[in-house]
Design a protein around this motif. Structure first.
Motif, PDB file in Angstrom:
ATOM      1  N   VAL A  42     -10.288  -5.491  -3.432  1.00 38.95           N
ATOM      2  CA  VAL A  42      -9.536  -5.465  -2.180  1.00 38.95           C
ATOM      3  C   VAL A  42      -8.334  -6.424  -2.217  1.00 38.95           C
ATOM      4  CG1 VAL A  42     -10.885  -7.255  -0.990  1.00 38.95           C
ATOM      5  CG2 VAL A  42      -9.775  -5.451   0.343  1.00 38.95           C
ATOM      6  N   VAL A  43      -7.270  -6.026  -1.546  1.00 39.71           N
ATOM      7  CA  VAL A  43      -6.126  -6.883  -1.239  1.00 39.71           C
ATOM      8  C   VAL A  43      -6.047  -6.905   0.284  1.00 39.71           C
ATOM      9  CG1 VAL A  43      -3.622  -7.168  -1.392  1.00 39.71           C
ATOM     10  CG2 VAL A  43      -4.915  -6.267  -3.354  1.00 39.71           C
ATOM     11  N   TYR A  44      -6.113  -8.100   0.879  1.00 41.31           N
ATOM     12  CA  TYR A  44      -6.251  -8.271   2.329  1.00 41.31           C
ATOM     13  C   TYR A  44      -5.186  -9.268   2.763  1.00 41.31           C
ATOM     14  CZ  TYR A  44      -9.043  -9.253   6.604  1.00 41.31           C
ATOM     15  OH  TYR A  44      -9.507  -9.410   7.885  1.00 41.31           O
ATOM     16  N   GLN A  45      -4.134  -8.786   3.437  1.00 38.00           N
ATOM     17  CA  GLN A  45      -2.982  -9.635   3.716  1.00 38.00           C
ATOM     18  C   GLN A  45      -2.550  -9.588   5.181  1.00 38.00           C
ATOM     19  OE1 GLN A  45      -0.292  -7.787   0.912  1.00 38.00           O
ATOM     20  NE2 GLN A  45      -0.649  -9.406  -0.584  1.00 38.00           N
ATOM     21  N   GLU A 135      -0.599  -4.070  14.059  1.00 38.09           N
ATOM     22  CA  GLU A 135      -0.939  -2.808  13.408  1.00 38.09           C
ATOM     23  C   GLU A 135      -1.627  -3.117  12.092  1.00 38.09           C
ATOM     24  OE1 GLU A 135       1.259   1.338  12.356  1.00 38.09           O
ATOM     25  OE2 GLU A 135       2.253  -0.462  11.611  1.00 38.09           O
ATOM     26  N   ARG A 136      -2.695  -2.389  11.825  1.00 39.33           N
ATOM     27  CA  ARG A 136      -3.348  -2.480  10.523  1.00 39.33           C
ATOM     28  C   ARG A 136      -2.913  -1.282   9.687  1.00 39.33           C
ATOM     29  NH1 ARG A 136      -9.654  -3.838  11.625  1.00 39.33           N
ATOM     30  NH2 ARG A 136      -9.591  -1.626  12.060  1.00 39.33           N
ATOM     31  N   ARG A 137      -2.597  -1.557   8.448  1.00 38.15           N
ATOM     32  CA  ARG A 137      -2.299  -0.499   7.476  1.00 38.15           C
ATOM     33  C   ARG A 137      -3.315  -0.631   6.361  1.00 38.15           C
ATOM     34  NH1 ARG A 137       4.338  -0.373   7.421  1.00 38.15           N
ATOM     35  NH2 ARG A 137       4.516   0.027   9.659  1.00 38.15           N
ATOM     36  N   ASP A 138      -4.281   0.258   6.392  1.00 38.39           N
ATOM     37  CA  ASP A 138      -5.399   0.208   5.452  1.00 38.39           C
ATOM     38  C   ASP A 138      -5.301   1.326   4.433  1.00 38.39           C
ATOM     39  OD1 ASP A 138      -6.446  -1.852   7.012  1.00 38.39           O
ATOM     40  OD2 ASP A 138      -7.882  -0.566   8.047  1.00 38.39           O
ATOM     41  N   VAL A 139      -5.887   1.077   3.289  1.00 32.27           N
ATOM     42  CA  VAL A 139      -6.135   2.119   2.304  1.00 32.27           C
ATOM     43  C   VAL A 139      -7.628   2.078   2.010  1.00 32.27           C
ATOM     44  CG1 VAL A 139      -5.724   2.936  -0.051  1.00 32.27           C
ATOM     45  CG2 VAL A 139      -3.828   1.988   1.301  1.00 32.27           C
ATOM     46  N   LEU A 140      -8.288   3.215   2.227  1.00 26.72           N
ATOM     47  CA  LEU A 140      -9.705   3.359   1.925  1.00 26.72           C
ATOM     48  C   LEU A 140      -9.840   4.212   0.677  1.00 26.72           C
ATOM     49  CD1 LEU A 140     -11.087   4.193   5.507  1.00 26.72           C
ATOM     50  CD2 LEU A 140     -10.761   1.949   4.465  1.00 26.72           C
ATOM     51  N   ARG A 141     -10.893   3.939  -0.086  1.00 23.84           N
ATOM     52  CA  ARG A 141     -11.251   4.763  -1.240  1.00 23.84           C
ATOM     53  C   ARG A 141     -12.741   5.008  -1.205  1.00 23.84           C
ATOM     54  NH1 ARG A 141      -8.381   1.987  -6.414  1.00 23.84           N
ATOM     55  NH2 ARG A 141      -6.239   2.568  -5.967  1.00 23.84           N
ATOM     56  N   ARG A 142     -13.126   6.126  -1.775  1.00 25.03           N
ATOM     57  CA  ARG A 142     -14.539   6.443  -1.863  1.00 25.03           C
ATOM     58  C   ARG A 142     -15.094   5.838  -3.153  1.00 25.03           C
ATOM     59  NH1 ARG A 142     -16.627   9.651   1.670  1.00 25.03           N
ATOM     60  NH2 ARG A 142     -14.706  10.736   2.203  1.00 25.03           N
ATOM     61  N   HIS A 150      -9.875  -0.813   0.447  1.00 19.67           N
ATOM     62  CA  HIS A 150      -9.209  -1.181  -0.804  1.00 19.67           C
ATOM     63  C   HIS A 150      -8.007  -2.094  -0.531  1.00 19.67           C
ATOM     64  CE1 HIS A 150      -7.762  -0.845  -4.871  1.00 19.67           C
ATOM     65  NE2 HIS A 150      -6.611  -0.352  -4.441  1.00 19.67           N
ATOM     66  N   ARG A 151      -7.266  -1.814   0.543  1.00 19.29           N
ATOM     67  CA  ARG A 151      -6.128  -2.649   0.927  1.00 19.29           C
ATOM     68  C   ARG A 151      -6.063  -2.732   2.443  1.00 19.29           C
ATOM     69  NH1 ARG A 151      -3.121   0.400  -2.903  1.00 19.29           N
ATOM     70  NH2 ARG A 151      -1.993   1.438  -1.241  1.00 19.29           N
TER      71      ARG A 151
END
Length: 170
Positions: A42-45, A135-142, A150-151
């Motif tokens: 994960v990258v969490y910023q 606003e949250r901008r997330d990237v999810l992965r399975r 993921h981000r």
């Protein structure tokens, strides 16, 4: 990226994921959140924001963050909260995550999720709550059939965070 329509199976799965995440964070079930919902890479910023003229962009400063986390640093924060030495959050804040305006896109194995976030927080005997919106901008992965974060990039509406600490999770 292709837009995922509300009511589709994937959209409903993402919304359910976000509802469960908010519940875990609101109930201080941080270990369960980290181990069950967050990817090891994960990258969490949370980037720093400045007030700038419209012509100069949205004001987010490249490479400067309130928080710039990895799985290891998130795990350290969770572990610290599990000890008797987490004085910044003992007794813990009362927190409520409100997640709205969920927009989902899909691009290969990545699921993009943009959402609006409002965090309502009170500490100890405070009568004035702290509000953090953005606003949250997330990237999810399975991963192994399970959606994982993921981000995450949290774009706060505030230029100055009027809180005593940032020991909460967005």
């Amino acid at each position: 990226m292709g837009r995922v329509m509300a009511g589709s199976a994937l959209y409903d799965e993402v919304v359910q994921w976000m509802v469960i995440e908010a519940e875990l964070l609101d109930e201080y079930r941080e270990r369960e959140w980290l181990e069950g919902m967050v990817s090891p890479d994960v990258v969490y910023q949370v980037p720093l924001r400045q007030t700038v003229e419209r012509a100069r962009g949205n004001g987010f400063v490249d490479g400067v963050y309130h928080l710039d986390e990895t799985y290891g640093s998130l795990e350290s924060r969770v572990a610290r909260n599990e000890t008797a030495y987490a004085w910044a959050e003992d007794p813990p804040s009362r927190i409520r995550h409100f997640v709205t305006n969920i927009r989902v896109t899909e691009d290969g194995d990545e699921i993009g999720v943009r959402s609006n976030l409002l965090i309502f927080r009170t500490r100890q005997e405070q009568t004035q709550p702290q509000l953090l919106s953005g606003e949250r901008r997330d990237v999810l992965r399975r991963e192994d059939g399970v959606l994982k974060l993921h981000r995450r990039r949290v774009l706060l509406d505030l230029t100055v965070i009027g809180t005593h600490n940032l020991s909460i999770f967005f």
